[in-house]
Design a protein around this motif. Structure first.
Motif, PDB file in Angstrom:
ATOM      1  N   ARG A  48       0.745  -1.165   0.061  1.00 31.01           N
ATOM      2  CA  ARG A  48      -0.010  -0.116   0.154  1.00 31.01           C
ATOM      3  C   ARG A  48       0.756   1.192  -0.242  1.00 31.01           C
ATOM      4  NH1 ARG A  48      -3.904  -2.147   4.890  1.00 31.01           N
ATOM      5  NH2 ARG A  48      -5.099  -3.744   3.310  1.00 31.01           N
ATOM      6  N   ALA A  49       2.117   1.202   0.530  1.00 31.76           N
ATOM      7  CA  ALA A  49       2.786   2.300   0.489  1.00 31.76           C
ATOM      8  C   ALA A  49       3.964   2.443  -0.270  1.00 31.76           C
ATOM      9  CB  ALA A  49       3.636   2.202   2.110  1.00 31.76           C
ATOM     10  N   GLY A  68      -8.292  13.781   2.627  1.00 35.33           N
ATOM     11  CA  GLY A  68      -7.551  13.228   1.514  1.00 35.33           C
ATOM     12  C   GLY A  68      -6.993  11.675   1.815  1.00 35.33           C
ATOM     13  N   ALA A  69      -7.051  10.827   0.606  1.00 37.14           N
ATOM     14  CA  ALA A  69      -6.710   9.460   0.792  1.00 37.14           C
ATOM     15  C   ALA A  69      -5.016   9.340   0.780  1.00 37.14           C
ATOM     16  CB  ALA A  69      -7.100   8.836  -0.606  1.00 37.14           C
ATOM     17  N   GLU A  70      -4.696   8.508   1.803  1.00 43.32           N
ATOM     18  CA  GLU A  70      -3.170   7.969   1.771  1.00 43.32           C
ATOM     19  C   GLU A  70      -3.195   6.504   1.773  1.00 43.32           C
ATOM     20  OE1 GLU A  70      -1.215  10.109   4.933  1.00 43.32           O
ATOM     21  OE2 GLU A  70      -1.717  12.037   4.387  1.00 43.32           O
ATOM     22  N   GLN A  71      -1.788   6.212   1.845  1.00 38.51           N
ATOM     23  CA  GLN A  71      -1.729   4.557   1.807  1.00 38.51           C
ATOM     24  C   GLN A  71      -2.772   4.084   0.993  1.00 38.51           C
ATOM     25  OE1 GLN A  71       0.263   2.538   4.007  1.00 38.51           O
ATOM     26  NE2 GLN A  71       1.323   4.313   4.417  1.00 38.51           N
ATOM     27  N   ARG A 115      -6.718  11.364   5.775  1.00 35.04           N
ATOM     28  CA  ARG A 115      -6.078  12.308   6.616  1.00 35.04           C
ATOM     29  C   ARG A 115      -6.951  13.651   6.493  1.00 35.04           C
ATOM     30  NH1 ARG A 115      -1.083  13.106   9.145  1.00 35.04           N
ATOM     31  NH2 ARG A 115      -0.140  11.525   7.612  1.00 35.04           N
ATOM     32  N   CYS A 116      -7.237  14.219   7.676  1.00 34.66           N
ATOM     33  CA  CYS A 116      -7.811  15.574   7.460  1.00 34.66           C
ATOM     34  C   CYS A 116      -7.000  16.579   7.115  1.00 34.66           C
ATOM     35  CB  CYS A 116      -8.460  15.853   9.128  1.00 34.66           C
ATOM     36  SG  CYS A 116      -9.148  17.726   9.170  1.00 34.66           S
ATOM     37  N   GLN A 117      -7.518  17.296   5.989  1.00 37.78           N
ATOM     38  CA  GLN A 117      -6.366  18.311   5.522  1.00 37.78           C
ATOM     39  C   GLN A 117      -6.294  19.540   6.407  1.00 37.78           C
ATOM     40  OE1 GLN A 117      -5.171  17.550   1.974  1.00 37.78           O
ATOM     41  NE2 GLN A 117      -5.963  15.537   2.977  1.00 37.78           N
ATOM     42  N   ASP A 118      -7.240  19.763   7.328  1.00 40.73           N
ATOM     43  CA  ASP A 118      -7.132  20.766   8.263  1.00 40.73           C
ATOM     44  C   ASP A 118      -6.626  20.404   9.601  1.00 40.73           C
ATOM     45  OD1 ASP A 118      -8.549  22.496   6.395  1.00 40.73           O
ATOM     46  OD2 ASP A 118     -10.535  22.280   7.334  1.00 40.73           O
ATOM     47  N   HIS A 123      -8.146   9.170   9.658  1.00 38.06           N
ATOM     48  CA  HIS A 123      -9.325   8.229   9.779  1.00 38.06           C
ATOM     49  C   HIS A 123      -9.007   7.007   9.047  1.00 38.06           C
ATOM     50  CE1 HIS A 123     -11.588  11.708  11.125  1.00 38.06           C
ATOM     51  NE2 HIS A 123     -10.928  12.337  10.488  1.00 38.06           N
ATOM     52  N   PHE A 124      -9.543   5.846   9.804  1.00 42.02           N
ATOM     53  CA  PHE A 124      -9.107   4.359   9.314  1.00 42.02           C
ATOM     54  C   PHE A 124     -10.508   3.684   9.032  1.00 42.02           C
ATOM     55  CE2 PHE A 124      -5.627   5.723  11.948  1.00 42.02           C
ATOM     56  CZ  PHE A 124      -4.517   5.281  11.305  1.00 42.02           C
ATOM     57  N   PRO A 125     -10.513   2.709   7.987  1.00 47.52           N
ATOM     58  CA  PRO A 125     -11.937   1.969   7.974  1.00 47.52           C
ATOM     59  C   PRO A 125     -12.153   1.472   9.210  1.00 47.52           C
ATOM     60  CG  PRO A 125     -10.241   1.455   6.436  1.00 47.52           C
ATOM     61  CD  PRO A 125      -9.553   2.331   7.436  1.00 47.52           C
TER      62      PRO A 125
END
Ligand SMILES: [Zn+2]
Length: 289
Positions: A19-20, A134-137, A143-146, A151-153
């Motif tokens: 994923r990374a 926005g999506a990571e991994q 991840r909150c842009q602010d 946040h995880f599933p």
């Protein structure tokens, strides 16, 4: 094959690593498979097989690798006909409707994709500050842009239980409010905060059917991303054969012999309920009548 792996939607064999590995992911996307979904429905061709989208400008979630990369894309931001057109598909269909025609791994892959996309679509904003995420991994973290919160599933565990009467000759089935006449099923419910799985079994049975159980034994679990469940199946034995139905959720509940259960239609062939009832039916009745 272990019992739990034979349950529908379990046993996904995709390699979920990498994923990374952004470089590998970018290359895998060019010749990988991209499953398309619209509002939790799978975009399929005329043969009711999932289509693979052309390499897309859309955000994708990496599901895993089976020799090549397998990804999923959510087309829910356009109307259904537009989504079907974009994917060169013929229809958008529910996975549980497609299930009878799906191979085991395909069903597990589609269910996983559906669950991941549902989560991502419902986690576009941060629950802490309301900012955009926005999506990571490869889509497995948002991840909150602010405020930066990750946040995880989420998985929502539920218990489902086959309850035997004290003589262990009958099992408890109930008809839920809104269910068709003759549609009896086992009891189930979500696990609440501050409960163990066994606590949830005892509470649900007490609240809904007025049935008290002592022994509660784990049987199997099932991936159930419709939209985010994990079904945990139990067998329990009632302390008495008393039933006191709470008519909020149930119309009726009663004890059924094996012969009576065999006359009922099995409307949930892809669910763990079918397994719990089926294994009970296959057992010899202990003791003589
Ligand atoms: Zn935030």
């Amino acid at each position: 094959m272990p019992t739990d792996v034979t349950l529908p939607y379990n046993g996904l064999s995709l390699d979920r690593g990498r994923r990374a590995d952004a470089e590998w992911l970018a290359s895998a996307l060019t010749d990988g498979r991209v499953l398309g979904f619209w509002q939790d429905k799978c975009l399929v061709g005329a043969d009711q097989r999932p289509v693979s989208l052309d390499v897309t400008q859309r955000e994708v979630v990496f599901l895993g690798a089976d020799g090549r990369g397998v990804f999923a894309a959510d087309l829910s931001d356009v109307d259904m006909d537009t989504a079907i057109g974009e994917a060169h598909a013929d229809a958008a269909m529910d996975i549980r409707v497609l299930f009878p025609g799906l191979e085991r791994q395909e069903a597990a892959t589609l269910a996983y994709a559906r669950g991941m996309l549902h989560w991502a679509r419902n986690q576009r904003f941060c629950g802490a500050c309301g900012g955009r995420t926005g999506a990571e991994q490869a889509g497995h973290i948002r991840r909150c842009q602010d405020c930066g919160k990750l946040h995880f599933p989420r998985i929502e565990p539920a218990v489902i239980m086959l309850v035997e009467d004290p003589g262990r000759r009958r099992c408890l089935l109930a008809r839920h409010r809104g269910a068709a006449a003759g549609a009896y099923s086992t009891l189930a419910g979500f696990v609440e905060i501050g409960e163990s799985l066994e606590d949830a079994v005892r509470r649900e049975l007490g609240e809904e059917a007025g049935v008290r159980v002592d022994e509660v034994a784990y049987q199997a679990s099932q991936a159930w991303p419709f939209p985010s469940g994990l079904m945990v199946g139990f067998r329990a034995v009632a302390a008495t054969d008393e039933i006191a139905v709470d008519h909020d959720e149930l119309v009726e509940a009663r004890w059924f012999t094996r012969d009576e259960v065999r006359t009922l239609s099995d409307g949930r062939r892809d669910s763990i309920e079918s397994f719990l009832v089926g294994t009970w039916l296959a057992e010899e009745q202990p003791g003589a009548e």
